[in-house]
Design a protein around this motif. Structure first.
Motif, PDB file in Angstrom:
ATOM      1  N   GLN A 100       0.862  -1.179   0.000  1.00 43.01           N
ATOM      2  CA  GLN A 100       0.000   0.000   0.000  1.00 43.01           C
ATOM      3  C   GLN A 100       0.904   1.236   0.000  1.00 43.01           C
ATOM      4  OE1 GLN A 100      -3.537  -0.109  -0.004  1.00 43.01           O
ATOM      5  NE2 GLN A 100      -3.218  -2.290  -0.352  1.00 43.01           N
ATOM      6  N   THR A 101       1.213   1.746  -1.192  1.00 46.28           N
ATOM      7  CA  THR A 101       2.051   2.934  -1.306  1.00 46.28           C
ATOM      8  C   THR A 101       1.339   3.970  -2.160  1.00 46.28           C
ATOM      9  OG1 THR A 101       3.210   2.265  -3.343  1.00 46.28           O
ATOM     10  CG2 THR A 101       4.084   1.426  -1.254  1.00 46.28           C
ATOM     11  N   ASP A 102       1.927   5.134  -2.279  1.00 47.73           N
ATOM     12  CA  ASP A 102       1.332   6.183  -3.105  1.00 47.73           C
ATOM     13  C   ASP A 102       1.312   5.811  -4.579  1.00 47.73           C
ATOM     14  OD1 ASP A 102       0.682   7.896  -1.064  1.00 47.73           O
ATOM     15  OD2 ASP A 102       2.612   8.942  -1.107  1.00 47.73           O
ATOM     16  N   THR A 103       2.191   4.887  -5.002  1.00 46.59           N
ATOM     17  CA  THR A 103       2.265   4.535  -6.426  1.00 46.59           C
ATOM     18  C   THR A 103       1.583   3.216  -6.759  1.00 46.59           C
ATOM     19  OG1 THR A 103       4.454   3.568  -6.039  1.00 46.59           O
ATOM     20  CG2 THR A 103       4.376   5.839  -6.864  1.00 46.59           C
ATOM     21  N   VAL A 104       1.570   2.267  -5.835  1.00 45.67           N
ATOM     22  CA  VAL A 104       0.956   0.957  -6.085  1.00 45.67           C
ATOM     23  C   VAL A 104       0.231   0.480  -4.833  1.00 45.67           C
ATOM     24  CG1 VAL A 104       1.330  -1.475  -6.673  1.00 45.67           C
ATOM     25  CG2 VAL A 104       2.725   0.284  -7.773  1.00 45.67           C
ATOM     26  N   ALA A 105      -1.010   0.046  -5.026  1.00 42.64           N
ATOM     27  CA  ALA A 105      -1.783  -0.564  -3.934  1.00 42.64           C
ATOM     28  C   ALA A 105      -2.197  -1.958  -4.389  1.00 42.64           C
ATOM     29  CB  ALA A 105      -3.004   0.284  -3.600  1.00 42.64           C
ATOM     30  N   ARG A 106      -1.964  -2.953  -3.526  1.00 49.30           N
ATOM     31  CA  ARG A 106      -2.204  -4.344  -3.928  1.00 49.30           C
ATOM     32  C   ARG A 106      -2.956  -5.082  -2.835  1.00 49.30           C
ATOM     33  NH1 ARG A 106       2.997  -6.131  -4.711  1.00 49.30           N
ATOM     34  NH2 ARG A 106       2.941  -5.172  -6.773  1.00 49.30           N
ATOM     35  N   TRP A 107      -3.939  -5.882  -3.272  1.00 47.22           N
ATOM     36  CA  TRP A 107      -4.708  -6.739  -2.374  1.00 47.22           C
ATOM     37  C   TRP A 107      -4.614  -8.184  -2.864  1.00 47.22           C
ATOM     38  CZ3 TRP A 107      -5.815  -1.790  -3.443  1.00 47.22           C
ATOM     39  CH2 TRP A 107      -6.222  -0.950  -2.396  1.00 47.22           C
ATOM     40  N   LYS A 108      -4.576  -9.114  -1.949  1.00 46.25           N
ATOM     41  CA  LYS A 108      -4.590 -10.544  -2.260  1.00 46.25           C
ATOM     42  C   LYS A 108      -5.840 -11.157  -1.649  1.00 46.25           C
ATOM     43  CE  LYS A 108      -0.311 -11.128  -4.071  1.00 46.25           C
ATOM     44  NZ  LYS A 108      -0.005 -11.774  -5.364  1.00 46.25           N
ATOM     45  N   ILE A 109      -6.622 -11.845  -2.461  1.00 48.58           N
ATOM     46  CA  ILE A 109      -7.844 -12.494  -2.006  1.00 48.58           C
ATOM     47  C   ILE A 109      -7.672 -13.998  -2.176  1.00 48.58           C
ATOM     48  CG2 ILE A 109     -10.335 -12.697  -2.357  1.00 48.58           C
ATOM     49  CD1 ILE A 109     -10.184  -9.922  -3.733  1.00 48.58           C
ATOM     50  N   SER A 110      -8.064 -14.747  -1.171  1.00 52.59           N
ATOM     51  CA  SER A 110      -7.966 -16.204  -1.259  1.00 52.59           C
ATOM     52  C   SER A 110      -9.212 -16.831  -0.653  1.00 52.59           C
ATOM     53  CB  SER A 110      -6.712 -16.714  -0.538  1.00 52.59           C
ATOM     54  OG  SER A 110      -6.759 -16.399   0.845  1.00 52.59           O
ATOM     55  N   GLY A 111      -9.509 -18.032  -1.099  1.00 52.37           N
ATOM     56  CA  GLY A 111     -10.644 -18.780  -0.595  1.00 52.37           C
ATOM     57  C   GLY A 111     -10.615 -20.184  -1.146  1.00 52.37           C
ATOM     58  N   LEU A 121      -6.579 -14.571  -6.026  1.00 47.49           N
ATOM     59  CA  LEU A 121      -6.820 -13.452  -6.927  1.00 47.49           C
ATOM     60  C   LEU A 121      -6.083 -12.226  -6.395  1.00 47.49           C
ATOM     61  CD1 LEU A 121      -8.503 -11.903  -9.149  1.00 47.49           C
ATOM     62  CD2 LEU A 121     -10.266 -11.633  -7.412  1.00 47.49           C
ATOM     63  N   THR A 122      -5.437 -11.493  -7.307  1.00 44.28           N
ATOM     64  CA  THR A 122      -4.752 -10.252  -6.941  1.00 44.28           C
ATOM     65  C   THR A 122      -5.487  -9.068  -7.543  1.00 44.28           C
ATOM     66  OG1 THR A 122      -2.588 -11.333  -6.833  1.00 44.28           O
ATOM     67  CG2 THR A 122      -2.598  -8.947  -7.115  1.00 44.28           C
ATOM     68  N   VAL A 123      -5.672  -8.038  -6.757  1.00 43.79           N
ATOM     69  CA  VAL A 123      -6.175  -6.750  -7.235  1.00 43.79           C
ATOM     70  C   VAL A 123      -5.028  -5.754  -7.092  1.00 43.79           C
ATOM     71  CG1 VAL A 123      -7.844  -4.886  -6.909  1.00 43.79           C
ATOM     72  CG2 VAL A 123      -8.532  -7.275  -6.533  1.00 43.79           C
ATOM     73  N   GLU A 124      -4.600  -5.179  -8.211  1.00 39.53           N
ATOM     74  CA  GLU A 124      -3.487  -4.226  -8.158  1.00 39.53           C
ATOM     75  C   GLU A 124      -3.900  -2.913  -8.812  1.00 39.53           C
ATOM     76  OE1 GLU A 124       0.508  -5.582  -8.383  1.00 39.53           O
ATOM     77  OE2 GLU A 124       1.076  -4.014  -9.818  1.00 39.53           O
ATOM     78  N   VAL A 125      -3.616  -1.823  -8.126  1.00 36.52           N
ATOM     79  CA  VAL A 125      -3.965  -0.494  -8.617  1.00 36.52           C
ATOM     80  C   VAL A 125      -2.687   0.322  -8.756  1.00 36.52           C
ATOM     81  CG1 VAL A 125      -5.337   1.581  -8.242  1.00 36.52           C
ATOM     82  CG2 VAL A 125      -6.185  -0.636  -7.417  1.00 36.52           C
ATOM     83  N   SER A 126      -2.412   0.768  -9.983  1.00 36.54           N
ATOM     84  CA  SER A 126      -1.254   1.626 -10.243  1.00 36.54           C
ATOM     85  C   SER A 126      -1.673   3.084 -10.145  1.00 36.54           C
ATOM     86  CB  SER A 126      -0.685   1.333 -11.631  1.00 36.54           C
ATOM     87  OG  SER A 126       0.316   2.277 -11.963  1.00 36.54           O
ATOM     88  N   ARG A 127      -0.873   3.873  -9.434  1.00 37.41           N
ATOM     89  CA  ARG A 127      -1.137   5.306  -9.274  1.00 37.41           C
ATOM     90  C   ARG A 127       0.074   6.117  -9.744  1.00 37.41           C
ATOM     91  NH1 ARG A 127      -4.470   7.459  -5.595  1.00 37.41           N
ATOM     92  NH2 ARG A 127      -2.754   8.450  -4.453  1.00 37.41           N
ATOM     93  N   ARG A 128       0.744   5.592 -10.760  1.00 41.96           N
ATOM     94  CA  ARG A 128       1.966   6.246 -11.248  1.00 41.96           C
ATOM     95  C   ARG A 128       1.671   7.430 -12.161  1.00 41.96           C
ATOM     96  NH1 ARG A 128       3.371   0.711 -11.215  1.00 41.96           N
ATOM     97  NH2 ARG A 128       5.149   0.254  -9.837  1.00 41.96           N
ATOM     98  N   GLY A 129       0.502   7.439 -12.768  1.00 43.30           N
ATOM     99  CA  GLY A 129       0.145   8.536 -13.659  1.00 43.30           C
ATOM    100  C   GLY A 129      -1.342   8.544 -13.925  1.00 43.30           C
TER     101      GLY A 129
END
Length: 269
Positions: A100-111, A121-129
């Protein structure tokens, strides 16, 4: 409502189909609120939503304007994951936040599925631009689960996807046969990489040589192991080494047509 029992009459859902169903459920939960509209879906999941590509993807990747609040984004993602897991039918489900940073936020989901398979499953959000909104379109998504509303998912358009897939294919640091599958799908739909994307890749002759060399690096065993399991069963049944070679040849022929026609105008212009 259970995410899965039967995908088709008499067919038990595969793990890829179950993950795909959960991804759509999660997208519905993400885009039902106002903050979700600031997320732009990209990559293989965008291909699924926009082109109905047959290739399932393991991750959900987004772009998010870094000028918007990270805290607000985190609240949106956390809430959407919690809502998506409720009623999903997944057992022992959990979510973690490894980055969880200003440039990349990542979540891991499992079940675990009712069949006992582990789903990740991975959810990744790029905040680089900031996303290029001139190449973002809204696509309606509606689940059979009527407890969830129809939503409009923001995705990069086919032109942007083609440009990104060409760059990914030619990237010397990357060897991913899914790029072959995705780019061939776009070329078959008549979507050529833009003139700017072609120019970044080099002269036409150089581009074709680089593409051909890269395709040679990705043989059938790599595609069979990495991509084939992520395709629907009816596609798997017809995909063998010969068809994979034909796919690569169609990709090269499609690129040649694009270059001969001037590398394409913007799609839709």
């Amino acid at each position: 409502m259970m995410l899965f029992t039967l995908i088709k009459a008499g067919c038990v859902a595969t793990l890829s189909e179950i993950r795909d169903a959960f991804q759509l459920r999660l997208l519905t939960c993400l885009y039902r609120g106002s903050e979700g509209t600031s997320l732009v879906l990209k990559g293989g999941a965008a291909m699924r939503v926009l082109t109905a590509s047959g290739r399932y993807t393991q991750d959900l990747d987004f772009d998010h304007d870094p000028r918007r609040s990270l805290a607000s984004l985190q609240k949106t993602i956390r809430s959407a994951i919690a809502r998506a897991l409720r009623g999903s039918g997944l057992l022992n489900a959990s979510a973690s936040e490894p980055k969880q940073t200003d440039t990349v936020a990542r979540w891991k989901i499992s079940g675990r599925t009712s069949a006992g398979d582990d789903l990740n499953l991975t959810v990744e959000v790029s905040r680089r631009g900031a996303p290029d909104l001139s190449h973002v379109v809204k696509v309606p998504v509606e689940l059979s689960d009527r407890t969830l509303p129809r939503v409009y998912v923001s995705v990069y358009d086919e032109q942007a996807l083609a440009d990104n897939k060409l760059a990914a294919l030619l990237d010397a640091r990357r060897t991913a046969p899914r790029d072959i599958y995705d780019l061939e799908v776009l070329l078959a739909r008549g979507i050529c990489p833009s003139a700017a994307a072609v120019e970044r890749a080099g002269e036409p002759a150089v581009l074709m040589r680089r593409a051909s060399e890269k395709l040679d690096l990705m043989g059938w065993p790599l595609f069979r192991d990495q991509v084939l399991p992520a395709l629907p069963r009816e596609v798997q049944a017809h995909m063998d080494e010969d068809e994979y070679l034909a796919t690569k040849l169609r990709l090269l022929e499609g690129l040649e047509r694009c270059l001969a026609s001037g590398a394409s105008t913007e799609h839709g212009s």
